[in-house]
Design a protein around this motif. Structure first.
Motif, PDB file in Angstrom:
ATOM      1  N   ALA A 182       0.952  -1.071   0.021  1.00  0.00           N
ATOM      2  CA  ALA A 182       0.001  -0.520  -0.045  1.00  0.00           C
ATOM      3  C   ALA A 182       0.937   1.110   0.031  1.00  0.00           C
ATOM      4  N   GLY A 183       0.703   1.491  -1.172  1.00  0.00           N
ATOM      5  CA  GLY A 183       1.699   2.991  -1.132  1.00  0.00           C
ATOM      6  C   GLY A 183       2.971   3.115  -2.135  1.00  0.00           C
ATOM      7  N   VAL A 184       3.338   3.209  -2.972  1.00  0.00           N
ATOM      8  CA  VAL A 184       4.177   3.056  -4.256  1.00  0.00           C
ATOM      9  C   VAL A 184       4.304   4.267  -4.803  1.00  0.00           C
ATOM     10  N   GLY A 185       4.825   5.284  -3.604  1.00  0.00           N
ATOM     11  CA  GLY A 185       5.289   6.319  -4.049  1.00  0.00           C
ATOM     12  C   GLY A 185       6.469   6.210  -3.796  1.00  0.00           C
ATOM     13  N   ALA A 186       7.183   7.381  -3.835  1.00  0.00           N
ATOM     14  CA  ALA A 186       9.839   7.374  -3.676  1.00  0.00           C
ATOM     15  C   ALA A 186       8.901   5.612  -3.532  1.00  0.00           C
ATOM     16  N   LEU A 187       9.525   5.410  -2.089  1.00  0.00           N
ATOM     17  CA  LEU A 187       9.543   4.758  -1.385  1.00  0.00           C
ATOM     18  C   LEU A 187       9.123   3.278  -1.730  1.00  0.00           C
TER      19      LEU A 187
ATOM     20  N   PHE B  56      -0.324  -3.886  -5.814  1.00  0.00           N
ATOM     21  CA  PHE B  56      -0.035  -2.569  -5.674  1.00  0.00           C
ATOM     22  C   PHE B  56      -1.323  -1.388  -5.050  1.00  0.00           C
ATOM     23  N   VAL B  57      -1.293  -1.059  -4.097  1.00  0.00           N
ATOM     24  CA  VAL B  57      -2.424  -0.354  -4.052  1.00  0.00           C
ATOM     25  C   VAL B  57      -1.879   1.087  -3.615  1.00  0.00           C
ATOM     26  N   ASP B  58      -2.885   2.369  -4.248  1.00  0.00           N
ATOM     27  CA  ASP B  58      -2.716   3.676  -4.465  1.00  0.00           C
ATOM     28  C   ASP B  58      -3.426   4.119  -4.624  1.00  0.00           C
ATOM     29  N   PRO B  59      -3.913   5.198  -4.260  1.00  0.00           N
ATOM     30  CA  PRO B  59      -5.090   5.791  -5.199  1.00  0.00           C
ATOM     31  C   PRO B  59      -4.480   7.243  -6.204  1.00  0.00           C
ATOM     32  N   ASP B  60      -3.318   7.428  -6.036  1.00  0.00           N
ATOM     33  CA  ASP B  60      -2.311   8.221  -6.836  1.00  0.00           C
ATOM     34  C   ASP B  60      -2.123   9.156  -7.696  1.00  0.00           C
ATOM     35  N   TYR B  61      -1.621   9.649  -8.762  1.00  0.00           N
ATOM     36  CA  TYR B  61      -1.228   9.584  -9.441  1.00  0.00           C
ATOM     37  C   TYR B  61      -0.109  10.534 -10.205  1.00  0.00           C
TER      38      TYR B  61
ATOM     39  N   SER C 180      -0.654 -12.305   2.837  1.00  0.00           N
ATOM     40  CA  SER C 180      -0.221 -12.995   4.119  1.00  0.00           C
ATOM     41  C   SER C 180       0.425 -11.784   4.812  1.00  0.00           C
ATOM     42  N   ILE C 181       0.611 -10.478   4.256  1.00  0.00           N
ATOM     43  CA  ILE C 181       1.167  -9.259   4.901  1.00  0.00           C
ATOM     44  C   ILE C 181       0.435  -8.137   3.655  1.00  0.00           C
ATOM     45  N   LEU C 182       0.287  -7.298   4.441  1.00  0.00           N
ATOM     46  CA  LEU C 182       0.144  -6.105   4.059  1.00  0.00           C
ATOM     47  C   LEU C 182       1.715  -5.126   4.391  1.00  0.00           C
ATOM     48  N   VAL C 183       2.185  -3.827   3.668  1.00  0.00           N
ATOM     49  CA  VAL C 183       3.150  -3.150   3.686  1.00  0.00           C
ATOM     50  C   VAL C 183       2.053  -2.284   3.504  1.00  0.00           C
ATOM     51  N   ASP C 184       2.588  -1.741   4.679  1.00  0.00           N
ATOM     52  CA  ASP C 184       1.714  -0.105   4.469  1.00  0.00           C
ATOM     53  C   ASP C 184       2.651   0.682   4.237  1.00  0.00           C
ATOM     54  N   VAL C 185       3.097   2.009   3.175  1.00  0.00           N
ATOM     55  CA  VAL C 185       4.256   2.432   2.772  1.00  0.00           C
ATOM     56  C   VAL C 185       3.432   3.673   2.513  1.00  0.00           C
ATOM     57  N   THR C 186       2.293   4.188   2.856  1.00  0.00           N
ATOM     58  CA  THR C 186       1.802   5.245   2.711  1.00  0.00           C
ATOM     59  C   THR C 186       2.232   6.840   3.788  1.00  0.00           C
ATOM     60  N   ALA C 187       2.866   6.229   4.457  1.00  0.00           N
ATOM     61  CA  ALA C 187       3.027   7.276   5.481  1.00  0.00           C
ATOM     62  C   ALA C 187       2.281   8.248   6.095  1.00  0.00           C
ATOM     63  N   SER C 188       1.459   7.931   5.834  1.00  0.00           N
ATOM     64  CA  SER C 188       0.221   7.967   6.115  1.00  0.00           C
ATOM     65  C   SER C 188      -0.233   8.063   7.798  1.00  0.00           C
ATOM     66  N   TYR C 189      -0.757   9.268   8.517  1.00  0.00           N
ATOM     67  CA  TYR C 189      -1.206   9.210  10.254  1.00  0.00           C
ATOM     68  C   TYR C 189      -2.114   8.462  10.407  1.00  0.00           C
TER      69      TYR C 189
ATOM     70  N   ARG D  21      -1.366  -9.490   8.495  1.00  0.00           N
ATOM     71  CA  ARG D  21      -0.124  -9.088   9.583  1.00  0.00           C
ATOM     72  C   ARG D  21      -0.382  -7.177   8.820  1.00  0.00           C
ATOM     73  N   VAL D  22       0.656  -6.266   9.515  1.00  0.00           N
ATOM     74  CA  VAL D  22       0.985  -5.022   9.147  1.00  0.00           C
ATOM     75  C   VAL D  22       1.644  -4.692   9.529  1.00  0.00           C
ATOM     76  N   VAL D  23       2.387  -3.927   8.227  1.00  0.00           N
ATOM     77  CA  VAL D  23       4.271  -3.403   8.662  1.00  0.00           C
ATOM     78  C   VAL D  23       4.133  -3.118   7.759  1.00  0.00           C
ATOM     79  N   SER D  24       4.385  -1.174   8.707  1.00  0.00           N
ATOM     80  CA  SER D  24       4.845   0.079   8.157  1.00  0.00           C
ATOM     81  C   SER D  24       5.868   0.282   7.889  1.00  0.00           C
ATOM     82  N   LEU D  25       6.483   1.060   6.926  1.00  0.00           N
ATOM     83  CA  LEU D  25       7.528   1.842   6.062  1.00  0.00           C
ATOM     84  C   LEU D  25       7.772   2.918   6.186  1.00  0.00           C
ATOM     85  N   PHE D  26       8.566   3.537   7.168  1.00  0.00           N
ATOM     86  CA  PHE D  26       8.210   5.449   6.412  1.00  0.00           C
ATOM     87  C   PHE D  26       9.904   6.037   6.275  1.00  0.00           C
ATOM     88  N   LEU D  27      10.000   6.593   5.615  1.00  0.00           N
ATOM     89  CA  LEU D  27      11.154   7.585   6.306  1.00  0.00           C
ATOM     90  C   LEU D  27      11.066   8.873   7.043  1.00  0.00           C
TER      91      LEU D  27
END
Length: 745
Positions: free
Chosen positions: A376-381, A399-404, A464-473, A487-493
């Motif tokens: 979830a979140g296929v921006g830069a990272l 890949f899941v993302d609403p952005d352009y 089996s895993i949801l990787v959240d890279v949305t950097a969303s609060y 299972r959720v994993v949050s990855l962010f800068l």
């Protein structure tokens, strides 16, 4: 024994190159080498110098399995214009064909391949003396058949081959599925000396219709051989036929060539220079069981037109050549064997990677790489992570993302200018599928991970895993409330660009993403590395006209550093059942990286007047330790936490020591205010304004329960009045020697 003789003898005193001189000197000084003579091979374009020697150092066994003699005669050829200027060639005509040899034309000395790396690498540490020692090593290993690694292909790497064919990952389909063949296309149009062709699996009809390709492919599936068998290189088509079994090979070759002839004939005016590429698949067995497939290739050194004439399967009529009409299964002119004399050119075969090979090269175990995941979140990272994991064939992703893809994304996103305006998920699906086009493509959903739709629901059930890279609060909080997700994993800068973070739920989701985030904030508040962890050092930059069109300043090189760390660490840590939290911080000037593991504790959830209060054992231990150290007096302090008014959740994060003006006795505690405003400002700064004051706590003496006293009730009412000004609840926690109580108003 018969020996080859190269060139002509060199007269005494004739000038030779310094390289040849140094080799002669090394030969003369080696007691196991007998220098015989110098010779030269000259043509109009170059001169090759030849050192004839006889070698034997008594390390070769008599009757060895490689059939190498204890003394052998060699020619060291020196050609300064060649890509490999120094080559050792066996002069004995019946010298055995070994696995590690360069291609040599028929009736010429066999050339030994002494190195498994290119000359451009070897030459930097090459000496004549070491070259001689390398020759002896090659002879020893080859005599015992130890030189060829068991996982190495049958044929050597033909550095002198002018043809290279890149096979697709699904090339085996042409051997196992009827009606398929390989179509070849030249990819390096700028070279006359080396032809690199890329093969594609197509239907037979499509291959016949192809135009402008100067090679047509025929394939042959050979009978199995044992893995320790070494295959001689066939110099002619007849030798290849004998090697693969004449009756079977000849019939299949004839039938294939016959089918390749166009029904409307071949023009006699321009029969063409199209040649045949012969692809042979050889099953390798080990102890009678299939071990792997080896593929070798040859180009027939004759035009397709000439070869069909020699086979006797075309006839001339009205300025064209047509297929001979077959009656009774006749296979052409059986008495004509001239086609077998056509020479073969070796082809260097390279295979496109499939998932198994990609994982093997990446050092990734197959048993841990086959799973379905959500990114979830296929921006830069997220885009970089998707490419890294795709190259290692780790996981099948949605890949899941609403952005352009927007213009400012070009600085750090993996997309390209011609993709601007497309959904980011479409961009990533296209780019990752281009890496291994024969693998199943990752799926793409142009929506938010928190949306509700059938496609997303189906993808979540499979994963089996949801990787959240949305950097969303809000995303980790919303995901923490759901029971129908993996299972959720949050990855962010961090906004500063100085750190990257991994927060991962345990396998059974006892600790949710929001619970782990709260403990991550406590680590920030209590660690030296947390001082500027969430500070945006470089500031923001406007990238559009809207009030939300803002982006952080961060160089792409730093992003790649973090993507590599997070991609690997998640891949390793996901095998652990426990929840994980870790921050990696980079020193700005040197890029030195430090790793900070965050200890995680179980959480307790209690519901009070419609609010869910969440606290963990780590916070409770800290409060209990403060109580014990203050005995016999009471103590207390401020509680820090996160208030989610939408979900009505109070997530407790940490506690602060009592201010200096606090008053404590064995029966009472009054929390002071001195310096508290400054401390809370520091908390806001360290946690980017997310963690704030949520209430107070205090202790009761030993033997007393944790129920609020009348004074406590007055205090909580006063706190509630203050907090209500911001529309927030007030919380009081009381701890005794045996219990705790929580009150929310």
């Amino acid at each position: 024994m018969e020996f080859y003789e190269l060139g002509k003898s060199v007269e005494v005193g004739e000038e030779i190159s310094p390289l040849t001189t140094s080799l002669v000197k090394a030969c003369r000084h080696n007691s196991a080498v007998e220098f015989i003579e110098l010779r030269t091979i000259e043509d109009s374009s170059k001169r090759t110098e030849v050192i004839v020697i006889e070698v034997g150092d008594s390390t070769i066994r008599v009757n060895n399995p490689g059939k190498i003699k204890r003394r052998e005669k060699f020619a060291i050829t020196v050609d300064l214009q060649s890509s490999v200027p120094v080559v050792c060639r066996a002069l004995r005509k019946d010298f055995p064909t070994m696995a590690h040899m360069y291609y040599s034309p028929p009736n010429t000395p066999k050339a030994l391949c002494l190195y498994n790396v290119s000359w451009s690498t070897v030459e930097h540490h090459w000496t004549p003396e070491m070259f001689i020692q390398r020759l002896f090593w090659w002879l020893r290993e080859s005599s015992e058949l130890r030189l060829h690694r068991d996982d190495q292909p049958l044929e050597p790497l033909f550095y002198q081959s002018s043809y290279e064919v890149i096979l697709p990952a699904n090339y085996m389909d042409v051997f196992h599925k009827p009606g398929l063949c390989l179509a070849l296309q030249l990819v390096n149009h700028d070279s006359d000396s080396r032809h690199i062709l890329k093969a594609t699996v197509v239907k037979d009809a499509e291959n016949k219709a192809s135009d402008g390709i100067n090679l047509k492919c025929v394939r042959f599936f050979a009978d199995p051989i044992e893995s320790d068998s070494i295959s001689n290189y066939p110099a002619t088509l007849g030798e290849l036929s004998a090697k693969l079994g004449s009756e079977k090979f000849d019939k299949e070759l004839y039938d294939t060539i016959y089918d390749l002839i166009p029904e409307n004939g071949i023009s006699a005016k321009q029969p063409g220079e199209q040649r045949l590429f012969i692809l042979v698949c050889i099953p390798r067995h080990r102890n009678g069981q299939l071990h792997r497939y080896d593929v070798i290739g040859y180009v027939l050194n004759a035009s397709f037109f000439e070869f069909t004439k020699d086979l006797g399967i075309i006839y001339y009529l009205d300025s064209k050549w047509y297929r001979t009409l077959l009656i009774g299964g006749d296979t052409g002119d059986s008495d004509n064997s001239s086609w077998k004399a056509h020479s073969l050119l070796p082809v260097e075969i390279r295979n496109c990677l499939d998932s198994e090979f990609a994982r093997n090269i990446s050092g990734i175990g197959t048993n841990t790489a086959s799973f379905n995941g959500i990114l979830a979140g296929v921006g830069a990272l997220g885009g970089l992570l998707a490419q890294i994991w795709t190259r290692g064939a780790w996981g099948q992703w949605c890949f899941v993302d609403p952005d352009y893809l927007n213009p400012h994304n070009m600085v750090r996103h993996v997309g390209y200018d011609n993709m601007l305006g497309l959904p980011k998920v479409t961009v990533l699906q296209t780019l990752t599928h281009a890496i291994y086009p024969h693998n199943e493509a990752h799926s793409a959903l142009h929506c938010s991970i928190t949306d509700q739709n059938n496609e997303l629901t189906t993808a979540l059930k499979k994963a089996s895993i949801l990787v959240d890279v949305t950097a969303s609060y809000n995303v980790p909080r919303k995901l923490s409330l759901r029971e129908d997700i993996p299972r959720v994993v949050s990855l962010f800068l961090t906004p500063s660009g100085s750190s990257c973070v991994l927060l991962m739920e345990d396998l059974h989701r006892h600790l949710r993403a929001a619970d782990i985030e709260a403990q991550y904030y406590r680590a920030i508040l209590n660690s030296e590395w947390g001082d500027n962890h969430l500070t945006n050092h470089k500031g923001d930059i406007w990238v559009g006209g809207g009030c939300r069109d803002i982006s952080v300043k961060l160089a792409d090189d730093r992003l790649h550093l973090y993507a590599g760390v997070l991609a690997k660490q998640l891949r390793l840590r996901v095998e652990m059942q426990e929840a994980q939290a870790c921050a990696w911080c980079v020193e700005e000037a040197t890029d030195a990286m430090s790793c900070h593991e965050i200890k995680l504790y179980p959480v307790t959830r209690v519901v009070k007047v419609g609010w869910t209060v969440v606290y963990d054992e780590g916070l409770l231990n800290k409060i209990r330790a403060a109580r014990l150290s203050a005995l016999p007096c009471e103590t207390g302090g401020v509680l820090l936490g996160i208030v989610d008014t939408k979900s009505r959740i109070l997530q407790l994060v940490d506690t602060l020591p009592p201010p200096n003006d606090s008053v404590a006795s064995p029966t009472n505690f009054t929390r002071g205010k001195e310096g508290l405003s400054d401390v809370l400002l520091s908390v806001h700064k360290r946690t980017a304004g997310i963690v704030d004051y949520v209430g107070d706590w205090h202790s009761h003496p030993n033997g007393c329960g944790a129920s609020p006293s009348s004074d406590d009730n007055l205090l909580i009412a006063k706190l509630a009045e203050t907090m209500s000004q911001d529309g927030l609840p007030a919380l009081m926690l009381i701890v005794s020697d045996t219990e705790i109580s929580i009150t929310v108003i």
